[in-house]
Design a protein around this motif. Structure first.
Motif, PDB file in Angstrom:
ATOM      1  N   GLY A 271       0.822  -1.204   0.000  1.00 28.96           N
ATOM      2  CA  GLY A 271       0.000   0.000   0.000  1.00 28.96           C
ATOM      3  C   GLY A 271       0.859   1.258   0.000  1.00 28.96           C
ATOM      4  N   LYS A 272       0.207   2.408  -0.100  1.00 27.18           N
ATOM      5  CA  LYS A 272       0.921   3.686  -0.230  1.00 27.18           C
ATOM      6  C   LYS A 272       1.832   3.982   0.957  1.00 27.18           C
ATOM      7  CE  LYS A 272      -2.751   6.546   1.748  1.00 27.18           C
ATOM      8  NZ  LYS A 272      -3.284   5.391   2.507  1.00 27.18           N
TER       9      LYS A 272
ATOM     10  N   LEU B 294      -0.299  10.136   0.625  1.00 23.26           N
ATOM     11  CA  LEU B 294      -0.888   9.868  -0.687  1.00 23.26           C
ATOM     12  C   LEU B 294      -0.364  10.854  -1.726  1.00 23.26           C
ATOM     13  CD1 LEU B 294      -2.966   8.463  -2.528  1.00 23.26           C
ATOM     14  CD2 LEU B 294      -4.703  10.018  -1.619  1.00 23.26           C
TER      15      LEU B 294
ATOM     16  N   ASP C 100       1.879   9.977  -5.114  1.00 17.43           N
ATOM     17  CA  ASP C 100       1.424  10.334  -6.459  1.00 17.43           C
ATOM     18  C   ASP C 100       2.406  11.270  -7.164  1.00 17.43           C
ATOM     19  OD1 ASP C 100      -0.795   8.739  -6.127  1.00 17.43           O
ATOM     20  OD2 ASP C 100      -2.145  10.395  -5.619  1.00 17.43           O
TER      21      ASP C 100
ATOM     22  N   TYR D 134       1.383   1.775  -6.146  1.00 16.89           N
ATOM     23  CA  TYR D 134       1.001   1.082  -4.921  1.00 16.89           C
ATOM     24  C   TYR D 134      -0.365   0.427  -5.084  1.00 16.89           C
ATOM     25  CZ  TYR D 134      -1.569   5.462  -4.338  1.00 16.89           C
ATOM     26  OH  TYR D 134      -2.386   6.548  -4.541  1.00 16.89           O
ATOM     27  N   HIS D 135      -0.652  -0.496  -4.177  1.00 16.00           N
ATOM     28  CA  HIS D 135      -1.929  -1.215  -4.189  1.00 16.00           C
ATOM     29  C   HIS D 135      -3.007  -0.300  -3.616  1.00 16.00           C
ATOM     30  CE1 HIS D 135      -4.485  -4.867  -2.774  1.00 16.00           C
ATOM     31  NE2 HIS D 135      -4.743  -4.578  -4.035  1.00 16.00           N
ATOM     32  N   LYS D 136      -4.030  -0.005  -4.405  1.00 21.82           N
ATOM     33  CA  LYS D 136      -5.038   0.978  -4.001  1.00 21.82           C
ATOM     34  C   LYS D 136      -6.304   0.378  -3.408  1.00 21.82           C
ATOM     35  CE  LYS D 136      -3.464   4.322  -7.462  1.00 21.82           C
ATOM     36  NZ  LYS D 136      -3.844   5.175  -8.606  1.00 21.82           N
TER      37      LYS D 136
END
Length: 306
Positions: A57-58, A216, A220, A226-228
């Protein structure tokens, strides 16, 4: 509007709690500087091995990106990604694959472990067992304690000096408020202090003063993939309710999340701390009580092998 930091570039982000405006370049520098200050010189130095809990994840990948930048130039220091596959069908493999791709892109060593190999069951199976036995057990509760136990084992095996966890400011504020509301003083003390046990790898939280929206934004801006997708079990958690309440407070009163964490850290010196941890009578691993939370859950499900 001009950037409040460099006074030259056009700003793209307004930080409500501080009133500052950031251009893209200054924002990235600000996040890195804040993380460096959070860790300090006693951690960012030579002869360190930092294990990083990576979910894909992020939060975990932003943490890994920054730590990689910090430690790569330091002699005799290295980072290693520790990836845990909980076993959630249709969800977890994507996150694991994103974590692996990230590590390969940035030449970061990694290890993978699964719930199945450590406790004999994956998370989906545990949830099914609880449901079949009509037990009201929140999946996030036992997932979290099992994952932490596995990460600690992995960090010990890799001889890590510290285990880095990607908890951001929102995560910290939520955890603190959950324990306040439940009146769990012991868990509050544990949340703020490292356990004194050679079988427990000290945890660091590099992003603990970075709000989730800024993590986040950082991801970006730097195009970190990353897995959103959200975990299918997350909507069932008590934490989700607390998160909604805190977000509403933050919206109406910018800086609330910082205040929650800051107030808690000031309170820490008055919270009782046990100097030594116990050892679980079943698995012989560090525990705050006679039986560790993992064994307690497995015992409740009727699947504890002793």
């Amino acid at each position: 509007m001009k950037c409040s930091i460099c006074k030259k570039n056009i700003s793209f982000y307004h930080q409500r709690h501080s009133g500052l405006n950031f251009c893209k370049e200054c924002f990235v520098k600000y996040i890195k500087k804040k993380v460096r200050k959070t860790l300090g010189k006693n951690i960012i130095k030579q002869n360190m091995t930092i294990g990083m809990g990576l979910s894909g994840g992020k939060d975990s990948l932003v943490m890994a990106y920054i730590l990689n930048e910090f430690y790569k130039p330091i002699p005799n220091s290295n980072i290693i990604a520790l990836i845990v596959d909980e076993g959630i069908e249709g969800f977890r493999k994507d996150g694991v694959n994103m974590a692996i791709k990230f590590c390969e892109e940035y030449d970061i060593a990694y290890k993978i472990a699964t719930f199945k190999e450590y406790i004999g069951y994956d998370l989906d199976e545990l949830v099914k067992i609880a449901k079949d036995k009509n037990l009201t057990m929140n999946p996030c509760s036992f997932c979290g304690v099992i994952r932490r136990k596995i990460l600690n084992k992995m960090a010990l095996n890799e001889k890590c000096n510290y285990l880095a966890i990607g908890h951001n400011l929102d995560d910290m504020a939520q955890a603190i408020m959950m324990n306040y509301i439940e009146g769990d003083v012991k868990k509050l003390a544990i949340l703020g202090h490292d356990a004194n046990n050679p079988m427990f790898v000290k945890r660091i939280k590099p992003l603990k003063y970075i709000p989730e929206n800024e993590v986040l934004l950082f991801a970006d801006l730097l195009e970190i993939k990353y897995h959103k997708a959200p975990c299918p079990y997350s909507s069932m958690s008590y934490r989700a309710e607390i998160s909604d309440i805190i977000d509403k407070l933050e919206e109406n009163h910018p800086g609330t999340k910082y205040s929650i964490v800051s107030g808690f850290e000031k309170l820490l010196e008055y919270l009782p701390v046990e100097k030594e941890m116990n050892v679980c009578k079943y698995c012989n691993e560090p525990s705050a009580s006679e039986i560790c939370k993992v064994c307690m859950f497995l015992e409740k499900l009727g699947i504890l092998n002793v």
